[in-house]
Design a protein around this motif. Structure first.
Motif, PDB file in Angstrom:
ATOM      1  N   LEU A  52       6.177  -3.049  15.624  1.00  0.00           N
ATOM      2  CA  LEU A  52       6.678  -1.829  16.242  1.00  0.00           C
ATOM      3  C   LEU A  52       8.084  -2.013  16.803  1.00  0.00           C
ATOM      4  N   ALA A 217       3.922   4.003   3.362  1.00  0.00           N
ATOM      5  CA  ALA A 217       3.357   4.143   4.706  1.00  0.00           C
ATOM      6  C   ALA A 217       2.023   4.877   4.669  1.00  0.00           C
ATOM      7  N   VAL A 218       1.953   5.933   3.858  1.00  0.00           N
ATOM      8  CA  VAL A 218       0.705   6.694   3.743  1.00  0.00           C
ATOM      9  C   VAL A 218      -0.394   5.814   3.158  1.00  0.00           C
ATOM     10  N   ALA A 221      -1.389   3.018   5.694  1.00  0.00           N
ATOM     11  CA  ALA A 221      -2.118   3.591   6.825  1.00  0.00           C
ATOM     12  C   ALA A 221      -3.541   3.968   6.417  1.00  0.00           C
ATOM     13  N   PHE A 225      -7.261   3.124   7.752  1.00  0.00           N
ATOM     14  CA  PHE A 225      -8.132   4.234   8.139  1.00  0.00           C
ATOM     15  C   PHE A 225      -9.504   4.129   7.478  1.00  0.00           C
ATOM     16  N   THR A 338       8.487  -1.405   9.954  1.00  0.00           N
ATOM     17  CA  THR A 338       7.841  -0.694  11.059  1.00  0.00           C
ATOM     18  C   THR A 338       7.250   0.620  10.573  1.00  0.00           C
ATOM     19  N   ALA A 339       8.000   1.336   9.744  1.00  0.00           N
ATOM     20  CA  ALA A 339       7.516   2.618   9.236  1.00  0.00           C
ATOM     21  C   ALA A 339       6.283   2.448   8.357  1.00  0.00           C
ATOM     22  N   GLY A 342       3.524   0.001  10.945  1.00  0.00           N
ATOM     23  CA  GLY A 342       3.256   0.466  12.304  1.00  0.00           C
ATOM     24  C   GLY A 342       2.101   1.452  12.399  1.00  0.00           C
ATOM     25  N   PRO A 343       1.966   2.414  11.464  1.00  0.00           N
ATOM     26  CA  PRO A 343       0.862   3.376  11.566  1.00  0.00           C
ATOM     27  C   PRO A 343      -0.527   2.750  11.556  1.00  0.00           C
ATOM     28  N   LEU A 344      -0.636   1.487  11.101  1.00  0.00           N
ATOM     29  CA  LEU A 344      -1.942   0.834  11.119  1.00  0.00           C
ATOM     30  C   LEU A 344      -2.509   0.743  12.528  1.00  0.00           C
ATOM     31  N   VAL A 346      -2.537   2.879  14.762  1.00  0.00           N
ATOM     32  CA  VAL A 346      -3.252   4.111  15.086  1.00  0.00           C
ATOM     33  C   VAL A 346      -4.340   4.401  14.058  1.00  0.00           C
ATOM     34  N   ALA A 347      -4.074   4.100  12.788  1.00  0.00           N
ATOM     35  CA  ALA A 347      -4.994   4.476  11.716  1.00  0.00           C
ATOM     36  C   ALA A 347      -6.326   3.741  11.812  1.00  0.00           C
TER      37      ALA A 347
END
Length: 416
Positions: A52, A217-218, A221, A225, A338-339, A342-344, A346-347
């Motif tokens: 991050l 990123a999608v 993530a 998820f 990071t992009a 990083g979402p991991l 939260v995911a």
């Protein structure tokens, strides 16, 4: 140039082995010392959390000589690992957490440093292939290193694994030192103003980098998820033993090795955006295959996902490498990491909560999100070729037509 390509693949093998072995053993060691599964899980969070700070850490690489900095980071990581020799009981557990954080910081700096160094080490035509080879090497180590680390831990304890893991960054530093940087080097210090915002503007200000990075990123993530959903599919829906998760991990790893071997040629033929779209679509197909009430379909889905994820990641890295000014490669590549990763943070917890709706809804939702991203990318036209000049490079005149293919001076990043 072939010599440099071989050196970078060897770097990936060594760093992948050391980090994969220690990442598993750190959790086991904490569990043995404290008896707490929650504390053991926090070791992994310590590794991922520093990503991050990528936009800030990446700026260091644009203000210093990059090769000496990457060598220094590896040597400091080795010293940090040797500090684990002081762990004797639960009181010293904090040292394992501290070293895990050091690993996370080193990942960010070394990933970005490799991305910034490779334009001066490889020819343009080698970019996609070397990216793919390194991805395959890293995934191959993920199949071998955890087992080797766990076996060494069971035989000789955590101190032996720490010494082995400390040896690998020293060897990596030596390989960096013998690289031949024959092309025009971008590793000179720069006084260009700007902090983290500069990396964000360059990365997302042009569609040629924005689209592949968003697609990666999608996909990444959604891989986090769906983790809890996959566990539920195996244990609850298919009523298989938890050891079957190891079969799925091996199947995905095999797919990643295969995908890494061919992704370079695909990028050369079709461009990063097309390969990123294909990788994200394959991930969605793999998620849907895992929803079928038949265990062989779940295995096939794991292989398909194993191919798709490296395609999306390598395509994004390649796009960043070929469309970023040399003076900004450090912070832009760190911002891209990071992009993408990083979402991991939260995911993964969101997926753990979503699984309470059932095993399949998280997988179906992930497939729908990925396919939506694919359709959205299909409506955007991007100049996708690899040869050409690097966008915004101060040594080249800018065209009035916006983003063009990069100068093709390749770099690569570790798909860690």
């Amino acid at each position: 140039m072939r010599r440099n390509a071989g050196l970078f693949v060897a770097i990936s093998v060594l760093s992948g082995f050391g980090s994969s072995a220690m990442s598993l053993v750190a959790g086991i060691w904490i569990l043995d010392l404290t008896g707490s599964t929650s504390l053991a899980a926090l070791a992994g969070l310590c590794v991922y959390a520093p990503v991050l700070a990528g936009p800030w850490l990446g700026g260091l690489l644009d203000r210093a000589h990059r090769r000496p900095l990457v060598i220094a980071v590896n040597l400091m990581l080795a010293a940090a690992l040797l500090a684990l020799l002081a762990v004797r009981g639960p009181v010293q557990t904090w040292l394992i957490f501290a070293v895990s954080c050091a690993y996370g910081v080193s990942y960010v700096l070394i990933d970005a440093g490799e991305t910034a160094l490779l334009p001066s080490a490889l020819a343009p035509t080698e970019l996609g292939d070397v990216n793919g080879w390194r991805s395959s090497a890293q995934e191959g180590m993920k199949l071998v290193a955890p087992l080797a680390g766990a076996g060494l831990y069971a035989w000789r304890g955590g101190h032996a694994v720490a010494v082995l893991s400390a040896a690998t960054p020293v060897l990596v530093a030596i390989l960096y030192a013998v690289l031949r940087l024959n092309r025009t080097p971008p590793d000179q210090p720069t006084e260009r103003a700007g902090g983290p915002r500069t990396g964000l503007v360059v990365l997302f200000g042009q569609r040629a980098t924005r689209l592949p990075v968003v697609l990666a990123a999608v996909s990444i993530a959604m891989s986090g998820f769906t983790t809890a959903g996959v566990y539920a599919i195996v244990v609850t829906e298919l009523r298989l033993p938890t050891t079957f998760l190891g079969v799925l991990a091996s199947a995905q790893g095999a797919g990643s090795v295969l995908g890494g071997l061919i992704v370079g040629r695909l990028i050369a033929a079709r461009g990063p955006v097309a390969v990123g779209v294909a990788g994200t679509a394959l991930f969605a197909i793999g998620c849907l295959a895992r929803c079928l009430p038949w265990w062989p379909a779940t295995v096939v889905g794991a292989v398909v996902i194993g191919v798709g994820l490296p395609w999306a990641l390598v395509a994004a890295v390649t796009a960043v490498q070929t469309h970023t000014p040399s003076a900004l490669l450090g912070r832009v590549s760190a911002t891209a990491n990071t992009a993408m990763f990083g979402p991991l943070v939260v995911a993964i917890p969101l997926g753990s909560a979503a699984v309470h709706l059932g095993a399949r809804p998280p997988l179906i939702a992930a497939a729908a999100i990925c396919l939506t991203a694919v359709v959205a990318a299909g409506f955007t036209r991007v100049p996708d070729g690899l040869p050409g000049r690097r966008v915004g490079d101060p040594r080249r005149p800018r065209s009035g037509r916006g983003c063009r293919p990069g100068r093709g001076r390749p770099t690569t990043a570790r798909g860690r």
